[in-house]
Structure formats: structure tokens, C-alpha cells
Design a protein around this motif. Sequence first.
Motif, PDB file in Angstrom:
ATOM      1  N   ASN A  42       0.826  -1.205   0.000  1.00  0.00           N
ATOM      2  CA  ASN A  42       0.000   0.000   0.000  1.00  0.00           C
ATOM      3  C   ASN A  42       0.863   1.258   0.000  1.00  0.00           C
ATOM      4  OD1 ASN A  42      -2.868   0.701  -0.026  1.00  0.00           O
ATOM      5  ND2 ASN A  42      -2.375   1.812   1.862  1.00  0.00           N
ATOM      6  N   GLY A  43       1.942   1.240   0.768  1.00  0.00           N
ATOM      7  CA  GLY A  43       2.850   2.382   0.806  1.00  0.00           C
ATOM      8  C   GLY A  43       3.464   2.663  -0.552  1.00  0.00           C
ATOM      9  N   ARG A  44       3.831   1.601  -1.251  1.00  0.00           N
ATOM     10  CA  ARG A  44       4.435   1.763  -2.581  1.00  0.00           C
ATOM     11  C   ARG A  44       3.407   2.275  -3.596  1.00  0.00           C
ATOM     12  NH1 ARG A  44       9.475   2.401  -4.782  1.00  0.00           N
ATOM     13  NH2 ARG A  44       9.542   1.383  -6.807  1.00  0.00           N
ATOM     14  N   ILE A  45       2.176   1.766  -3.485  1.00  0.00           N
ATOM     15  CA  ILE A  45       1.107   2.241  -4.369  1.00  0.00           C
ATOM     16  C   ILE A  45       0.865   3.735  -4.144  1.00  0.00           C
ATOM     17  CG2 ILE A  45      -1.387   2.104  -4.815  1.00  0.00           C
ATOM     18  CD1 ILE A  45      -1.112  -0.961  -4.391  1.00  0.00           C
ATOM     19  N   LYS A  53       1.579   6.920  -6.570  1.00  0.00           N
ATOM     20  CA  LYS A  53       0.341   7.639  -6.883  1.00  0.00           C
ATOM     21  C   LYS A  53      -0.451   6.944  -7.984  1.00  0.00           C
ATOM     22  CE  LYS A  53       2.209  11.912  -5.203  1.00  0.00           C
ATOM     23  NZ  LYS A  53       2.937  13.098  -5.487  1.00  0.00           N
ATOM     24  N   VAL A  54      -0.581   5.632  -7.828  1.00  0.00           N
ATOM     25  CA  VAL A  54      -1.327   4.819  -8.785  1.00  0.00           C
ATOM     26  C   VAL A  54      -2.617   4.368  -8.097  1.00  0.00           C
ATOM     27  CG1 VAL A  54      -1.268   2.726 -10.191  1.00  0.00           C
ATOM     28  CG2 VAL A  54       0.838   3.957  -9.737  1.00  0.00           C
ATOM     29  N   PRO A  55      -3.772   4.617  -8.696  1.00  0.00           N
ATOM     30  CA  PRO A  55      -5.022   4.162  -8.083  1.00  0.00           C
ATOM     31  C   PRO A  55      -5.148   2.635  -8.128  1.00  0.00           C
ATOM     32  CG  PRO A  55      -5.453   5.272 -10.175  1.00  0.00           C
ATOM     33  CD  PRO A  55      -3.985   5.375  -9.921  1.00  0.00           C
ATOM     34  N   TYR A  56      -5.851   2.103  -7.144  1.00  0.00           N
ATOM     35  CA  TYR A  56      -6.071   0.649  -7.068  1.00  0.00           C
ATOM     36  C   TYR A  56      -6.633   0.108  -8.384  1.00  0.00           C
ATOM     37  CZ  TYR A  56      -5.308  -0.559  -2.110  1.00  0.00           C
ATOM     38  OH  TYR A  56      -4.760  -0.848  -0.900  1.00  0.00           O
ATOM     39  N   CYS A  57      -7.530   0.848  -9.002  1.00  0.00           N
ATOM     40  CA  CYS A  57      -8.155   0.355 -10.235  1.00  0.00           C
ATOM     41  C   CYS A  57      -7.121   0.156 -11.344  1.00  0.00           C
ATOM     42  CB  CYS A  57      -9.304   1.237 -10.683  1.00  0.00           C
ATOM     43  SG  CYS A  57      -8.850   2.943 -10.990  1.00  0.00           S
ATOM     44  N   LYS A  58      -6.105   1.018 -11.412  1.00  0.00           N
ATOM     45  CA  LYS A  58      -5.051   0.866 -12.424  1.00  0.00           C
ATOM     46  C   LYS A  58      -4.162  -0.326 -12.093  1.00  0.00           C
ATOM     47  CE  LYS A  58      -1.418   3.069 -15.079  1.00  0.00           C
ATOM     48  NZ  LYS A  58      -1.299   1.909 -15.903  1.00  0.00           N
ATOM     49  N   VAL A  59      -3.817  -0.488 -10.823  1.00  0.00           N
ATOM     50  CA  VAL A  59      -3.011  -1.649 -10.422  1.00  0.00           C
ATOM     51  C   VAL A  59      -3.753  -2.931 -10.791  1.00  0.00           C
ATOM     52  CG1 VAL A  59      -1.955  -2.895  -8.491  1.00  0.00           C
ATOM     53  CG2 VAL A  59      -1.891  -0.392  -8.533  1.00  0.00           C
ATOM     54  N   GLN A 115       4.989  -7.797  -6.535  1.00  0.00           N
ATOM     55  CA  GLN A 115       6.403  -7.536  -6.315  1.00  0.00           C
ATOM     56  C   GLN A 115       7.071  -7.032  -7.594  1.00  0.00           C
ATOM     57  OE1 GLN A 115       9.198 -10.062  -3.783  1.00  0.00           O
ATOM     58  NE2 GLN A 115       9.482 -10.963  -5.796  1.00  0.00           N
ATOM     59  N   GLU A 116       6.771  -7.701  -8.691  1.00  0.00           N
ATOM     60  CA  GLU A 116       7.347  -7.304  -9.974  1.00  0.00           C
ATOM     61  C   GLU A 116       6.780  -5.955 -10.437  1.00  0.00           C
ATOM     62  OE1 GLU A 116       7.516  -8.878 -14.570  1.00  0.00           O
ATOM     63  OE2 GLU A 116       7.163 -10.329 -12.979  1.00  0.00           O
ATOM     64  N   TYR A 117       5.474  -5.794 -10.352  1.00  0.00           N
ATOM     65  CA  TYR A 117       4.808  -4.576 -10.825  1.00  0.00           C
ATOM     66  C   TYR A 117       5.268  -3.342 -10.044  1.00  0.00           C
ATOM     67  CZ  TYR A 117       1.015  -1.326 -11.922  1.00  0.00           C
ATOM     68  OH  TYR A 117       0.284  -0.229 -12.320  1.00  0.00           O
ATOM     69  N   LEU A 118       5.359  -3.482  -8.730  1.00  0.00           N
ATOM     70  CA  LEU A 118       5.704  -2.346  -7.883  1.00  0.00           C
ATOM     71  C   LEU A 118       7.205  -2.199  -7.654  1.00  0.00           C
ATOM     72  CD1 LEU A 118       2.886  -2.753  -5.210  1.00  0.00           C
ATOM     73  CD2 LEU A 118       2.979  -1.057  -7.054  1.00  0.00           C
ATOM     74  N   GLN A 119       7.972  -3.168  -8.118  1.00  0.00           N
ATOM     75  CA  GLN A 119       9.416  -3.176  -7.954  1.00  0.00           C
ATOM     76  C   GLN A 119       9.817  -3.046  -6.484  1.00  0.00           C
ATOM     77  OE1 GLN A 119      10.435  -0.004 -10.677  1.00  0.00           O
ATOM     78  NE2 GLN A 119      10.669  -1.446 -12.357  1.00  0.00           N
ATOM     79  N   ILE A 120       9.224  -3.947  -5.696  1.00  0.00           N
ATOM     80  CA  ILE A 120       9.546  -4.031  -4.280  1.00  0.00           C
ATOM     81  C   ILE A 120       9.883  -5.476  -3.945  1.00  0.00           C
ATOM     82  CG2 ILE A 120       8.185  -2.053  -3.513  1.00  0.00           C
ATOM     83  CD1 ILE A 120       5.947  -3.966  -2.733  1.00  0.00           C
ATOM     84  N   ASN A 121      10.551  -5.681  -2.843  1.00  0.00           N
ATOM     85  CA  ASN A 121      10.917  -7.021  -2.412  1.00  0.00           C
ATOM     86  C   ASN A 121       9.933  -7.483  -1.334  1.00  0.00           C
ATOM     87  OD1 ASN A 121      12.317  -9.410  -2.161  1.00  0.00           O
ATOM     88  ND2 ASN A 121      13.819  -8.552  -0.752  1.00  0.00           N
TER      89      ASN A 121
END
Length: 73
Positions: free
Chosen positions: A15-18, A22-28, A61-67
Amino acid sequence: MDEKKYAIEMYKKINGRIEEKKVPYCKVAKDLKMSHQNFSDQMKNLKDGKFIKLRTLLNLQEYLQINLIEINI
């Protein structure tokens, strides 16, 4: 740390990364080829301390580029 705490920590990180991006949930959801409702339900489950599918976590993980998960095989 127990499973519930891990799930909640994953939620916070995702959630912090989203929010940071500044990407809305609907886009994710759309980018991950999920319905908005399904994505919201998955995030609620994490927030409530329940794990979600490994595939979903790996996609996030891949989409947000987080581990989130590290697998050493």
C-alpha cells in the motif's frame, strides 16, 4: 513474527508503494489483469492478516518493484 504480522507488513509495504507511485487501485488491478473488486479484496485480506496467493504477491512484487518474497533455489 507470526503469519498475521507478516501479512499485515506486506499490506503496509504494498500500500505504501502504491501511494508513493500515486497509482489508483483500479489501475493496479487492471495492469495485473484482475478485477478492481478482486484486488481490493486481496488487499483487505492482507490488511486483516490473511495471506493471499503466492502468484498475486509475486505479480505485485514485480509490478511495484519491491521485495516481498525472496526465493533461493
